[in-house]
Write an enzyme that holds these catalytic residues in place. Structure first.
Site, mmCIF file in Angstrom:
data_model
loop_
_atom_site.group_PDB
_atom_site.id
_atom_site.type_symbol
_atom_site.label_atom_id
_atom_site.label_comp_id
_atom_site.label_asym_id
_atom_site.label_seq_id
_atom_site.Cartn_x
_atom_site.Cartn_y
_atom_site.Cartn_z
ATOM 1 N N ASP A 1 1.028 -1.279 -0.019
ATOM 2 C CA ASP A 1 0.059 -0.071 0.155
ATOM 3 C C ASP A 1 0.799 1.208 0.085
ATOM 4 O OD1 ASP A 1 -3.003 -0.922 0.611
ATOM 5 O OD2 ASP A 1 -1.768 -2.067 1.870
ATOM 6 N N TYR B 1 4.368 0.730 -1.594
ATOM 7 C CA TYR B 1 4.610 0.640 -3.045
ATOM 8 C C TYR B 1 6.093 1.079 -3.759
ATOM 9 C CZ TYR B 1 -0.289 0.102 -4.065
ATOM 10 O OH TYR B 1 -1.597 -0.375 -4.103
ATOM 11 N N ASP C 1 -6.950 -3.471 2.933
ATOM 12 C CA ASP C 1 -7.902 -4.273 2.983
ATOM 13 C C ASP C 1 -7.696 -5.477 1.895
ATOM 14 O OD1 ASP C 1 -8.016 -2.948 0.492
ATOM 15 O OD2 ASP C 1 -9.991 -2.199 0.678
ATOM 16 N N ASP C 2 -6.314 -5.668 1.647
ATOM 17 C CA ASP C 2 -5.853 -6.694 0.700
ATOM 18 C C ASP C 2 -4.723 -7.288 1.052
ATOM 19 O OD1 ASP C 2 -4.098 -5.521 -1.523
ATOM 20 O OD2 ASP C 2 -5.846 -4.053 -1.380
ATOM 21 N N ARG D 1 -14.178 -0.013 1.945
ATOM 22 C CA ARG D 1 -14.107 1.200 1.405
ATOM 23 C C ARG D 1 -15.657 1.492 0.257
ATOM 24 N NH1 ARG D 1 -8.282 1.474 -0.883
ATOM 25 N NH2 ARG D 1 -7.018 0.988 1.194
ATOM 26 N N ASP E 1 -6.121 1.885 6.170
ATOM 27 C CA ASP E 1 -7.367 1.002 5.907
ATOM 28 C C ASP E 1 -6.842 -0.069 4.761
ATOM 29 O OD1 ASP E 1 -7.157 2.775 3.802
ATOM 30 O OD2 ASP E 1 -9.335 2.995 3.670
#
Length: 684
Positions: free
Chosen positions: A202, A313, A210-211, A501, A208
């Protein structure tokens, strides 16, 4: 003698009734006059005195009178007012409240008063407010508005955020938190995957998460597991938290802040896939061959996972692209994960390039703000290898969800993109025929034909035709029934990878979990929900764009009048000039016709053609790169005005600030008439 004569009044009425009438939309001018434009593009002048009765954007009927051999429109009947609920600013005239709509064309000063319960004394000059038009000048004696809300003070540095959020009726803060959170009692077996080296990738500031991803390299390809945070393990259907999430539909992402769909305790803490902390997840395991194809035996299941790497990233991209990254030395297990994901991504992109469609390779632009909310920098964020790895994994997982839900139960929340607008496809076919496109007109409405066309467009040396065709395309929508997504080149696509989201992803989670339990599925989402989701996504995009435009004007003000040159791409051509996007920072600027060439009689800016002609010869066109300098930054309209870095003639530099603002307002009004141009349809 003739005063109040009923026969004379009757005669006048008969003469009036015999005059021709036209229905159309009022197009205002900041110089007082306007025009009535009918649906078949007829245009009738509305003199300033008559314009006082109406506003730009009103749909009316008008009597057409001929005076001195010139036709003029006299507004008669109001059909649909342009203003209803609107954002405005307080203007005090002799200590009496008035409100001026915040709109690039409207300059009306409207008499106003606050609704019951609001103290008139709390409003000061320049305050931002929400108002509602209660009386209209064509039906009453002048316009009148009621003020229902004070948004913020006129000099509030955070005004852009508060004003834009309220303009689009979006929430200003996170939902209320619960006193305590307990997981729901779900009869759903969960596999224990906490020992596997799942990783999240991320942005550095993301909370947040989420994956998470886990990949195994096998002899015939890869086995990829995508684990998604599971807020439905905490939020019961129909509960107050669920109702609020459904109302919000999405987390709102704006420069410098976000407003979550669910309480932050859930989105940023209990459900976020934090490194080293066990979390409930819904997973999809899929086998992907060396050719990038997804095998049909994918499976969904519930699990408990524990991320073993909170990765960033840029650091991942630096490592994979350059061999090392400052401050990032992953262990062997995580390094193997990244190498496997990189190889898998290359295969998936190869497959999508041949069998579906790839995204346009455009960078993102990130605003860096200080504590006062001022922009200190704008960073270009290209789509590097780490971004592509996550992107391809999510697309693969959503493809599986689309197929899974389409088979059983046959419904869910699907992203559907029909390609060309049904009412415009004939125009697209005519344009393509003129450019000798190798796709027959009858195939443009098919998924295969659309994909073939997109791939051909990518081979062209210029983006001009691609830019032109976007005007004929439509937007993606949310639907309860499966349908193709032309922009992705896929037969079905259902997102479930961002339930923190997106409310539609929560709906899909619940359906998938019911199927895994063998329980009765939730009812098919109704049209009211899918329409709400589509509209909420549209409003969120508008809000993000509006904030960005405001911040760009403030940030780039020091460049106005300087010698700084920006490379820019022409993204639209309107009658009054051209719109460009600055490649350095993503800002949109307008180059008025008067800044292209001083003698406007020799210049033609054609929206229909997407080209600018000088003496009938093409000088500029959609997609072309040009160099510009900034001429002005107008905060009132959130507009940047540019001029050519190399002028076609010296006289273009002589326009006054008033002339520039007039041209900008006219161009903004024209652009609003045309509406937004859809992108290539890849808004998955």
């Amino acid at each position: 003698m003739f005063h109040d004569n009923p026969l004379l009044a009757q005669l006048k009425q008969q003469l009036r009734e015999n005059l021709p009438k036209k229905e159309g939309v009022v197009r205002g001018s900041d110089r007082g006059f306007g025009f009535l434009e009918t649906d078949n593009r007829e245009s009738y002048f509305i003199p300033p005195q008559q314009m006082k009765k109406v506003m730009h954007g009103d749909r009316i009927t008008a009597i057409i009178r001929t005076e001195n051999e010139k036709e003029q429109a006299e507004p008669e009947t109001l059909i649909t007012p342009f203003l209803s609920r609107f954002v405005g600013r307080i203007k005090l005239i002799k200590d009496r409240l008035n409100v001026v709509p915040d709109h690039p064309v409207l300059k009306e000063v409207i008499t106003a008063r606050p609704i019951k319960g609001l103290d008139e004394k709390q409003f000061a000059e320049g305050d931002w407010v929400i108002a509602h038009l209660k009386r209209h000048g064509l039906t009453d004696n002048g316009h009148f508005a009621e003020i229902s809300e004070r948004i913020t003070a006129g000099d509030d540095p955070e005004a852009p955020w508060w004003v834009v959020l309220r303009r689009h009726d979006l929430p200003r803060c996170a939902p209320a938190d619960a006193e305590s959170w307990q997981q729901l009692d779900e009869p759903l077996p969960r596999e224990d995957l906490t020992a596997l080296p799942f990783v999240t990738i991320d942005g550095a500031s993301t909370k947040d998460m989420d994956d998470a991803l886990y990949v195994v390299t096998e002899a015939d390809g890869w086995r990829l597991t995508v684990a998604i945070a599971d807020p439905t393990a905490y939020v019961a259907p129909g509960s107050p938290i669920d109702a609020e999430a459904a109302k919000r539909a999405f987390t709102v992402y704006l420069p410098g802040r976000n407003i979550p769909m669910i309480p932050r305790t859930l989105s940023d803490e209990l459900c976020s896939l934090k490194e080293g902390e066990p979390r409930q997840a819904l997973c999809c395991e899929m086998k992907i061959g060396h050719d990038g194809a997804i095998a049909d035996d994918f499976r969904f299941f519930a699990a408990t996972i524990c991320s073993q790497g909170r990765l960033i990233y840029d650091q991942v991209s630096d490592l994979l692209e350059h061999g090392s990254a400052d401050g990032f030395t992953p262990n062997d297990a995580i390094r193997q994960q990244l190498q496997g994901l990189q190889a898998l991504t290359a295969a998936r992109q190869q497959w999508r390039g041949e069998h579906a469609l790839l995204f346009s390779d455009r960078p993102d632009y990130a605003f860096e703000l200080n504590e006062a909310g001022a922009v200190v920098a704008i960073h270009v964020e290209p789509r590097r290898i780490a971004n592509r790895m996550v992107e391809e994994a999510m697309i693969a997982a959503n493809i599986c969800a689309g197929l899974f839900l389409a088979r059983t139960p046959g419904y869910g929340i699907f992203n559907v993109h029909p390609g060309f607008d049904a009412e415009k496809i004939a125009g697209a076919a005519e344009l393509l025929a003129a450019h000798q496109a190798p796709v027959a007109a009858e195939r443009l409405g098919t998924l295969e034909g659309f994909c073939e066309l997109r791939r051909w467009l990518e081979t062209l040396p210029s983006p001009f035709l691609d830019c032109r065709l976007r005007r004929y395309q439509t937007y993606s929508v949310m639907a309860s029934q499966p349908g193709p997504h032309f922009g992705l080149g896929l037969p079905a696509y259902a997102t479930w990878t961002s339930p923190i989201r997106k409310y539609g992803d929560m709906v899909n989670h619940r359906i998938i979990k019911a199927l895994l339990q063998g329980a009765a599925c939730p009812a098919e989402p109704d049209a009211a929900l899918t329409q709400l989701l589509s509209e909420a996504r549209r409003l969120n995009r508008f809000a993000e764009r509006d904030i960005a435009d405001w911040l760009y004007v403030r940030f780039l003000l020091p460049a106005v009048g300087s010698e700084q040159t920006f490379s820019a791409e022409i993204i639209d051509v309107v009658r009054g000039g051209i719109k460009v996007r600055l490649q350095e920072n993503g800002a949109v600027a307008f180059v008025p016709a008067g800044q292209i060439f001083s003698d406007k009689k020799r210049l033609e800016c054609s929206w229909d053609d997407g080209k600018v002609y000088l003496d009938k010869e093409v000088r500029f066109e959609l997609g072309q790169r040009i160099d510009v300098r900034l001429k002005d930054a107008i905060e009132a309209t959130r507009s940047l005005v540019a001029t050519l870095a190399t002028p076609l003639d010296a006289a273009t530099q002589s326009e006054s600030a008033e002339e520039l603002e007039h041209e900008v307002r006219e161009a903004v009004a024209e652009a609003l008439d045309h509406g937004d141009t859809p992108d290539s349809g890849s808004d998955a």
